[in-house]
Design a protein around this motif. Structure first.
Motif, PDB file in Angstrom:
ATOM      1  N   ARG A 171       7.045   2.802   5.479  1.00 12.97           N
ATOM      2  CA  ARG A 171       6.930   1.512   4.786  1.00 12.97           C
ATOM      3  C   ARG A 171       6.605   1.735   3.312  1.00 12.97           C
ATOM      4  NH1 ARG A 171       3.742   0.252   9.339  1.00 12.97           N
ATOM      5  NH2 ARG A 171       1.840   0.146   8.058  1.00 12.97           N
ATOM      6  N   PHE A 172       5.685   2.658   3.045  1.00 12.54           N
ATOM      7  CA  PHE A 172       5.263   2.880   1.658  1.00 12.54           C
ATOM      8  C   PHE A 172       6.355   3.553   0.838  1.00 12.54           C
ATOM      9  CE2 PHE A 172       3.063   5.291  -1.705  1.00 12.54           C
ATOM     10  CZ  PHE A 172       2.371   4.259  -2.320  1.00 12.54           C
ATOM     11  N   LEU A 173       6.940   4.616   1.390  1.00 11.44           N
ATOM     12  CA  LEU A 173       7.935   5.384   0.644  1.00 11.44           C
ATOM     13  C   LEU A 173       9.311   4.713   0.619  1.00 11.44           C
ATOM     14  CD1 LEU A 173       7.050   8.990   1.906  1.00 11.44           C
ATOM     15  CD2 LEU A 173       6.403   7.937  -0.266  1.00 11.44           C
ATOM     16  N   GLY A 174       9.665   4.062   1.721  1.00 10.53           N
ATOM     17  CA  GLY A 174      11.013   3.504   1.820  1.00 10.53           C
ATOM     18  C   GLY A 174      11.134   2.041   1.475  1.00 10.53           C
ATOM     19  N   VAL A 175      10.007   1.319   1.480  1.00 15.99           N
ATOM     20  CA  VAL A 175      10.063  -0.122   1.206  1.00 15.99           C
ATOM     21  C   VAL A 175       9.276  -0.499  -0.050  1.00 15.99           C
ATOM     22  CG1 VAL A 175       9.556  -2.417   2.119  1.00 15.99           C
ATOM     23  CG2 VAL A 175      10.348  -0.614   3.668  1.00 15.99           C
ATOM     24  N   ILE A 176       8.010  -0.089  -0.101  1.00 17.77           N
ATOM     25  CA  ILE A 176       7.149  -0.492  -1.216  1.00 17.77           C
ATOM     26  C   ILE A 176       7.587   0.153  -2.524  1.00 17.77           C
ATOM     27  CG2 ILE A 176       4.787  -0.569  -2.098  1.00 17.77           C
ATOM     28  CD1 ILE A 176       5.341  -2.321   0.349  1.00 17.77           C
TER      29      ILE A 176
END
Length: 261
Positions: A171-176
Motif C-alpha cells: 500500500r505504501f510503496l505501490g499506492v501512497i
C-alpha cells in the motif's frame, strides 16, 4: 488592466529581478571588469575559479544530494505518520520540526557545535555540515509531502488497497508514494536549492578543508577578487539552473499524471 499593460508590468518586474544577476556574472566573463564587454570575453576567471575552488563546488553537490536522500528517507515517512495520526501531538511534532527554520542559522550551527562538536572526528568532517543541512532542510520536505497527504482521502485510499489484498508495504510503496510524487518532487526542489545556497549555518560548521560553494564565494568577495567572485557565481548558476529546471519539469509531469489518475 489591459493585456499590454500587464505584459509591460511583468517585463519590468522581470528586468528588475534579472538585472542584478546579469551584473553579478558579467565581470566573470570579461577581460577587464571596468571596461566591460568592450574589453572582450574570456574564460580565464572561470578556469582560475575551477582550479582554486573546484573542490568546493563538488563538495556542495555531494552535500546537497546527500541531504536530499536523507530528507526523503526520513521526511516522507514522517509526513505519512503525521497525516495518519493527525492531532495535538502531531501538530506539536510538526511545529518542533519547523523550529530550526525560525531560529537564525548561526544559532543552530552553534547549538550543533556544542552538542555534537566533540563526537569523534565529526567536527572536521563534511558530515557535520550534512547534519546541519538535514536539520535545516527536513521541515521543507515534511511540509511539502504533508500538504499533499492532507489534500487526499488517505484513509479511504488505504482501505481500498487493503480491500484488494495489498499488504502495508504494498500500500505504501505501490499506492501512497505514486500519489504523493508531486509533493516529494516539490520538497526535493526546495531541499536541493536550500542546501546548495545555504551560507549562515555552513559558515560556522565548515573548516578550511570542508568549504562549500557559498562560503568560497564569500571568501572571493572578501578578498576583493570581483572577477573571481563573479565567475564563481556563474558556475553556481550553471550548476543550479539546469538541475532546478529538470526537477520542476519532473514535478509538473508528476502533477499531470496524478491529475489523470
Amino acid at each position: 488592466m489591459g493585456f499590454w499593460t500587464g505584459l509591460g508590468f511583468t517585463l519590468l518586474i522581470s528586468a528588475f529581478l534579472i538585472l542584478p544577476v546579469l551584473v553579478s556574472v558579467l565581470p566573470g566573463i570579461t577581460a577587464n571588469q571596468f571596461e566591460g564587454l568592450s574589453s572582450g570575453l574570456t574564460t580565464r576567471w572561470l578556469r582560475e575559479v575551477w582550479a582554486n575552488y573546484g573542490g568546493t563546488v563538488l563538495l556542495s553537490l555531494q552535500i546537497a544530494l546527500s541531504t536530499l536522500v536523507i530528507t526523503l528517507l526520513v521526511g516522507v515517512p514522517a509526513a505519512y505518520v503525521l497525516a495518519r495520526h493527525a492531532g495535538v501531538t502531531a501538530r506539536l511534532v510538526e511545529e518542533a520540526l519547523v523550529m530550526p527554520v525560525a531560529v537564525p542559522g548561526i544559532a543552530t550551527a552553534l547549538g550543533l557545535i556544542l552538542a555534537y562538536g566533540a563526537v569523534g572526528d565529526l567536527r572536521a568532517s563534511w558530515l557535520f555540515i550534512l547534519v546541519g543541512h538535514v536539520v535545516f532542510c527536513l521541515p521543507f520536505m515534511v511540509r511539502a509531502v504533508l500538504a499533499v497527504l492532507l489534500s487526499m482521502d488517505l484513509k479511504g485510499l488505504e482501505e481500498a488497497a487493503r480491500a484488494c489484498g495489498a499488504s502495508w508495504p504494498q500500500r505504501f510503496l505501490g499506492v501512497i508514494l505514486p500519489n504523493i510524487a508531486g509533493g516529494m518532487l516539490a520538497g526535493s526542489l526546495m531541499v536541493v536549492t536550500l542546501s546548495l545556497g545555504e551560507f549562515n549555518m555552513t559558515l560556522l560548521l565548515h573548516t578550511p578543508f570542508t568549504r562549500t560553494l557559498p562560503v568560497g564565494l564569500a571568501d572571493a568577495y572578501t578578498a576583493l577578487r570581483t572577477e573571481m567572485a563573479s565567475a564563481y557565481t556563474l558556475i553556481f548558476f550553471v550548476l543550479i539552473v539546469p538541475l532546478l529546471s529538470a526537477m520542476q519539469w519532473a514535478a509538473g509531469r508528476a502533477d499531470r499524471v496524478g491529475a489523470v489518475r
